[in-house]
Design an enzyme around this catalytic site. Structure first.
Site, mmCIF file in Angstrom:
data_model
loop_
_atom_site.group_PDB
_atom_site.id
_atom_site.type_symbol
_atom_site.label_atom_id
_atom_site.label_comp_id
_atom_site.label_asym_id
_atom_site.label_seq_id
_atom_site.Cartn_x
_atom_site.Cartn_y
_atom_site.Cartn_z
ATOM 1 N N CYS A 199 0.851 -1.185 0.000
ATOM 2 C CA CYS A 199 0.000 0.000 0.000
ATOM 3 C C CYS A 199 0.886 1.234 0.000
ATOM 4 O O CYS A 199 1.879 1.291 0.731
ATOM 5 C CB CYS A 199 -0.890 -0.021 1.242
ATOM 6 S SG CYS A 199 -1.996 1.401 1.382
ATOM 7 N N HIS A 218 -8.932 -3.433 -2.632
ATOM 8 C CA HIS A 218 -8.035 -2.641 -1.783
ATOM 9 C C HIS A 218 -8.530 -1.194 -1.681
ATOM 10 O O HIS A 218 -8.614 -0.632 -0.581
ATOM 11 C CB HIS A 218 -6.624 -2.699 -2.388
ATOM 12 C CG HIS A 218 -5.585 -1.957 -1.621
ATOM 13 N ND1 HIS A 218 -4.651 -2.597 -0.838
ATOM 14 C CD2 HIS A 218 -5.309 -0.631 -1.531
ATOM 15 C CE1 HIS A 218 -3.852 -1.691 -0.299
ATOM 16 N NE2 HIS A 218 -4.225 -0.475 -0.705
ATOM 17 N N GLU A 219 -8.856 -0.591 -2.831
ATOM 18 C CA GLU A 219 -9.285 0.819 -2.817
ATOM 19 C C GLU A 219 -10.652 0.978 -2.160
ATOM 20 O O GLU A 219 -10.895 1.967 -1.461
ATOM 21 C CB GLU A 219 -9.281 1.397 -4.234
ATOM 22 C CG GLU A 219 -7.929 1.362 -4.932
ATOM 23 C CD GLU A 219 -6.757 1.863 -4.105
ATOM 24 O OE1 GLU A 219 -6.913 2.831 -3.334
ATOM 25 O OE2 GLU A 219 -5.662 1.286 -4.221
ATOM 26 N N HIS A 233 -10.122 1.175 1.464
ATOM 27 C CA HIS A 233 -9.718 2.526 1.879
ATOM 28 C C HIS A 233 -10.939 3.422 2.085
ATOM 29 O O HIS A 233 -10.999 4.179 3.050
ATOM 30 C CB HIS A 233 -8.811 3.181 0.824
ATOM 31 C CG HIS A 233 -7.367 2.840 0.960
ATOM 32 N ND1 HIS A 233 -6.638 3.066 2.111
ATOM 33 C CD2 HIS A 233 -6.492 2.315 0.071
ATOM 34 C CE1 HIS A 233 -5.388 2.684 1.929
ATOM 35 N NE2 HIS A 233 -5.273 2.217 0.696
#
Length: 163
Positions: free
Chosen positions: A89, A131-132, A135
């Site tokens: 990351c 992953h995003e 976030h």
């Protein structure tokens, strides 16, 4: 616009659930330009708005021939058994740990014209979508690690030069 500085582990914005984008205006257009400029450098698969200090649901991606952005993205389908894949990351530089991710992901959001966009990715692109989205939900990949790996990751974070 410009490539923005990436916020690092420990910044509260990275642990905050991002707000939906209610209105597409010049500020949102500028955010998208900044997200695209920030994901353009080699080795970057995705950048969430939170990573550049903006608490809104938007991210950019750059994997192979797939380059773009999504506003208000939501994962709509994950396919395949989750498998451990090496993950890093930009907000936790230099650390890579095996993380469980689905091999295929479909995501839906909107573009700057308010049109619905649906994308399906496999491999690294599917990983980037997951992953995003994490976030945007105030989660880092470190939060997905098993107890032993998380302990090791936190040790490495504390020993890093950037922390």
């Amino acid at each position: 616009m410009t490539e923005r500085q990436i916020r690092l582990f420990g910044d509260p914005v990275l642990k905050t659930v991002s707000a939906p984008i209610e209105k597409i205006d010049d500020g949102i257009r500028g955010l998208v330009e900044d997200l695209l400029d920030s994901v353009r450098p080699e080795g970057r698969a995705g950048v969430a708005a939170a990573q550049i200090g903006v608490n809104l649901r938007a991210f950019s991606y750059n994997v192979g021939d797939a380059f773009g952005y999504l506003l208000n993205p939501e994962l709509v389908e994950l396919r395949g058994e989750p498998e451990l894949v090496d993950e890093g990351c930009l907000s936790v530089p230099g650390l890579w740990f095996p993380t469980l991710r689905h091999p295929e992901a479909t995501i839906r959001g909107i573009d700057l014209d308010g049109n619905t966009v649906e994308l399906t990715g496999t491999g690294v692109l599917a990983q980037a979508f997951q992953h995003e989205t994490d976030h945007l939900n105030g989660m880092l990949y470190l939060d997905r690690l098993d107890r032993e790996r998380r302990r090791e990751a936190m040790k490495q974070v504390r020993e890093s030069t950037w922390f």
